[in-house]
Scaffold this motif. Structure first.
Motif, PDB file in Angstrom:
ATOM      1  N   ASP A 101       0.835  -1.202   0.000  1.00 39.57           N
ATOM      2  CA  ASP A 101       0.000   0.000   0.000  1.00 39.57           C
ATOM      3  C   ASP A 101       0.872   1.254   0.000  1.00 39.57           C
ATOM      4  O   ASP A 101       2.068   1.213   0.314  1.00 39.57           O
ATOM      5  CB  ASP A 101      -0.902   0.018   1.235  1.00 39.57           C
ATOM      6  N   ASN A 102       0.233   2.373  -0.358  1.00 34.79           N
ATOM      7  CA  ASN A 102       0.861   3.693  -0.260  1.00 34.79           C
ATOM      8  C   ASN A 102       2.140   3.817  -1.081  1.00 34.79           C
ATOM      9  O   ASN A 102       3.119   4.444  -0.659  1.00 34.79           O
ATOM     10  CB  ASN A 102       1.149   4.046   1.211  1.00 34.79           C
ATOM     11  N   ARG A 103       2.128   3.206  -2.268  1.00 26.80           N
ATOM     12  CA  ARG A 103       3.257   3.297  -3.181  1.00 26.80           C
ATOM     13  C   ARG A 103       2.746   3.655  -4.574  1.00 26.80           C
ATOM     14  O   ARG A 103       1.585   3.407  -4.905  1.00 26.80           O
ATOM     15  CB  ARG A 103       4.013   1.973  -3.276  1.00 26.80           C
ATOM     16  N   ALA A 181      -4.077   7.001  -6.828  1.00 23.78           N
ATOM     17  CA  ALA A 181      -4.660   6.204  -7.916  1.00 23.78           C
ATOM     18  C   ALA A 181      -4.434   4.714  -7.672  1.00 23.78           C
ATOM     19  O   ALA A 181      -5.304   3.883  -7.954  1.00 23.78           O
ATOM     20  CB  ALA A 181      -4.064   6.621  -9.258  1.00 23.78           C
ATOM     21  N   ALA A 182      -3.260   4.356  -7.149  1.00 20.73           N
ATOM     22  CA  ALA A 182      -2.996   2.953  -6.816  1.00 20.73           C
ATOM     23  C   ALA A 182      -3.984   2.448  -5.775  1.00 20.73           C
ATOM     24  O   ALA A 182      -4.442   1.296  -5.843  1.00 20.73           O
ATOM     25  CB  ALA A 182      -1.560   2.801  -6.309  1.00 20.73           C
ATOM     26  N   ALA A 183      -4.346   3.307  -4.823  1.00 22.52           N
ATOM     27  CA  ALA A 183      -5.329   2.914  -3.811  1.00 22.52           C
ATOM     28  C   ALA A 183      -6.692   2.635  -4.446  1.00 22.52           C
ATOM     29  O   ALA A 183      -7.419   1.727  -4.012  1.00 22.52           O
ATOM     30  CB  ALA A 183      -5.446   4.000  -2.742  1.00 22.52           C
ATOM     31  N   LEU A 184      -7.050   3.415  -5.463  1.00 25.87           N
ATOM     32  CA  LEU A 184      -8.293   3.146  -6.189  1.00 25.87           C
ATOM     33  C   LEU A 184      -8.261   1.760  -6.824  1.00 25.87           C
ATOM     34  O   LEU A 184      -9.230   0.992  -6.741  1.00 25.87           O
ATOM     35  CB  LEU A 184      -8.512   4.202  -7.269  1.00 25.87           C
ATOM     36  N   LEU A 185      -7.136   1.443  -7.487  1.00 22.28           N
ATOM     37  CA  LEU A 185      -7.016   0.134  -8.122  1.00 22.28           C
ATOM     38  C   LEU A 185      -7.142  -0.983  -7.093  1.00 22.28           C
ATOM     39  O   LEU A 185      -7.831  -1.993  -7.330  1.00 22.28           O
ATOM     40  CB  LEU A 185      -5.681   0.014  -8.857  1.00 22.28           C
ATOM     41  N   LYS A 186      -6.496  -0.810  -5.955  1.00 23.01           N
ATOM     42  CA  LYS A 186      -6.548  -1.850  -4.929  1.00 23.01           C
ATOM     43  C   LYS A 186      -7.952  -1.998  -4.353  1.00 23.01           C
ATOM     44  O   LYS A 186      -8.374  -3.099  -3.998  1.00 23.01           O
ATOM     45  CB  LYS A 186      -5.530  -1.545  -3.830  1.00 23.01           C
ATOM     46  N   SER A 187      -8.693  -0.894  -4.296  1.00 23.96           N
ATOM     47  CA  SER A 187     -10.066  -0.953  -3.794  1.00 23.96           C
ATOM     48  C   SER A 187     -10.999  -1.662  -4.772  1.00 23.96           C
ATOM     49  O   SER A 187     -11.960  -2.315  -4.354  1.00 23.96           O
ATOM     50  CB  SER A 187     -10.594   0.458  -3.522  1.00 23.96           C
ATOM     51  N   GLY A 188     -10.727  -1.513  -6.070  1.00 24.24           N
ATOM     52  CA  GLY A 188     -11.639  -2.090  -7.069  1.00 24.24           C
ATOM     53  C   GLY A 188     -11.201  -3.398  -7.662  1.00 24.24           C
ATOM     54  O   GLY A 188     -11.937  -4.010  -8.439  1.00 24.24           O
ATOM     55  N   VAL A 189     -10.006  -3.889  -7.296  1.00 26.41           N
ATOM     56  CA  VAL A 189      -9.425  -5.014  -8.031  1.00 26.41           C
ATOM     57  C   VAL A 189     -10.174  -6.324  -7.816  1.00 26.41           C
ATOM     58  O   VAL A 189     -10.285  -7.151  -8.731  1.00 26.41           O
ATOM     59  CB  VAL A 189      -7.927  -5.165  -7.681  1.00 26.41           C
ATOM     60  N   GLU A 190     -10.714  -6.550  -6.623  1.00 21.04           N
ATOM     61  CA  GLU A 190     -11.419  -7.811  -6.396  1.00 21.04           C
ATOM     62  C   GLU A 190     -12.671  -7.898  -7.260  1.00 21.04           C
ATOM     63  O   GLU A 190     -12.989  -8.969  -7.811  1.00 21.04           O
ATOM     64  CB  GLU A 190     -11.795  -7.945  -4.916  1.00 21.04           C
TER      65      GLU A 190
END
Length: 334
Positions: A101-103, A181-190
């Motif tokens: 996270d946070n990268r 933006a990476a946090a968005l991807l991680k939130s929607g990836v599942e």
């Protein structure tokens, strides 16, 4: 070629700490071209990166090449994990799930060659933006031996959610995401994984633009995009490539891809802006109508591709019912 020298994380010119970039590479039987790509990563002017490689069960020398590169660039900079063995898109989604996270995140294909400034220019472009931001760039299309053939397309119309819903314009092999933006991807990836989306980069463009992220498309080519017979995706700017994609549009393949994307987005609609939630709902409702009515509603919603001809083809296929989506069980019960 430029020699690779192990280097510590870099410092930007202003004296601050350089943000760490997590490079996400999905591999499968990549030994034929992988060494050149790894070499280009090691030769990046921007040095504060880590490489996560998710291998989907290769039995060639892919893993050996990754291990050799890991020893060359220094301890703890390269991480090899097991892929889900469900194809390239699922492998990239798996990488997003596994990334810290946070990268910052950067997608990476196994058979390209990065320009030495690729990461530096991406980090510089993203550095001044508050909130989520998604960077991509043009490429130099090459043949199998890296002889240049052409530059990839330059898009002239705005890169927005209304475009992203019907066209993939942010090339995955050049895409870099700031931490928001990476946090968005991680939130929607599942949701994307369960919906079995066709293309991770198309989905990423949809989710980031839908959430109101800054979308940056660098007109400078940032990598050599190698074309070869085993490539997962090929160039889309030739007459034959466009004809092939047009065939998929009218055959219904494209409609199934759109349906999977809509399913993934609908499961994480809370991430979208209020306006884009309304656009998403409008598209879902439109594609449950009969063809001519669906096309009319898409036109009113302002969906567009980057060329007039592309938008006309989209609406024609919609009119013919090629994008129609089945009613969900929730809609049937109303």
């Amino acid at each position: 070629m430029t020699e690779i020298h192990p280097t510590p994380p870099g410092k930007p010119a202003n004296g601050g700490t350089a943000p760490e970039v997590q490079i996400l590479m999905a591999t499968y039987q990549g030994g034929r071209f992988l060494q050149e790509q790894l070499h280009s990563i090691g030769a990046q002017r921007y040095t504060n990166w880590q490489l996560f490689v998710s291998d989907d069960g290769s039995w060639d020398n892919t893993r050996d090449l990754v291990a050799s590169f890991a020893a060359q660039v220094g301890h703890g900079r390269v991480h090899l994990i097991e892929g889900p063995r469900q194809g390239a898109t699922q492998n990239f989604l798996h990488l997003i799930q596994q990334a810290p996270d946070n990268r910052m995140l950067a997608f990476c294909d196994q058979d390209d060659v990065w320009h030495p400034d690729k990461l530096a220019f991406a980090v510089e472009s993203l550095g001044e933006i508050k909130g989520p931001a998604h960077y991509a760039a043009r490429t130099i299309i090459t043949d199998e031996k890296l002889a240049p053939v052409a530059q990839s397309r330059r898009f002239n119309r705005p890169l927005t959610f209304r475009n992203a819903l019907v066209q993939a314009c942010m090339a995955g092999n050049t895409s870099v995401f700031n931490p928001d933006a990476a946090a968005l991807l991680k939130s929607g990836v599942e949701a994307a994984r369960l919906a079995k989306i066709e293309s991770h980069d198309w989905w990423a463009y949809q989710l980031t633009s839908g959430a109101g992220a800054a979308i940056i498309h660098d007109p400078r080519p940032m990598l050599m995009y190698r074309q070869h017979s085993q490539a997962e995706m090929g160039r889309n700017d030739t007459i034959s490539a466009m004809a092939k994609r047009l065939g998929k549009l009218f055959a219904g393949d494209y409609g199934s891809w759109v349906g999977a994307n809509l399913a993934a987005l609908s499961q994480c609609r809370a991430l979208l802006t209020t306006e884009n939630r309304q656009v998403l709902d409008g598209v879902v409702a439109a594609l449950q109508c009969r063809g001519p009515f669906a096309a009319q509603r898409l036109r009113r919603l302002g969906l567009y591709r980057q060329t007039t001809a592309g938008t006309v083809a989209l609406l024609a296929a919609t009119t013919m019912g090629r994008l129609r989506q089945p009613l969900s069980s929730n809609n049937r019960s109303r």
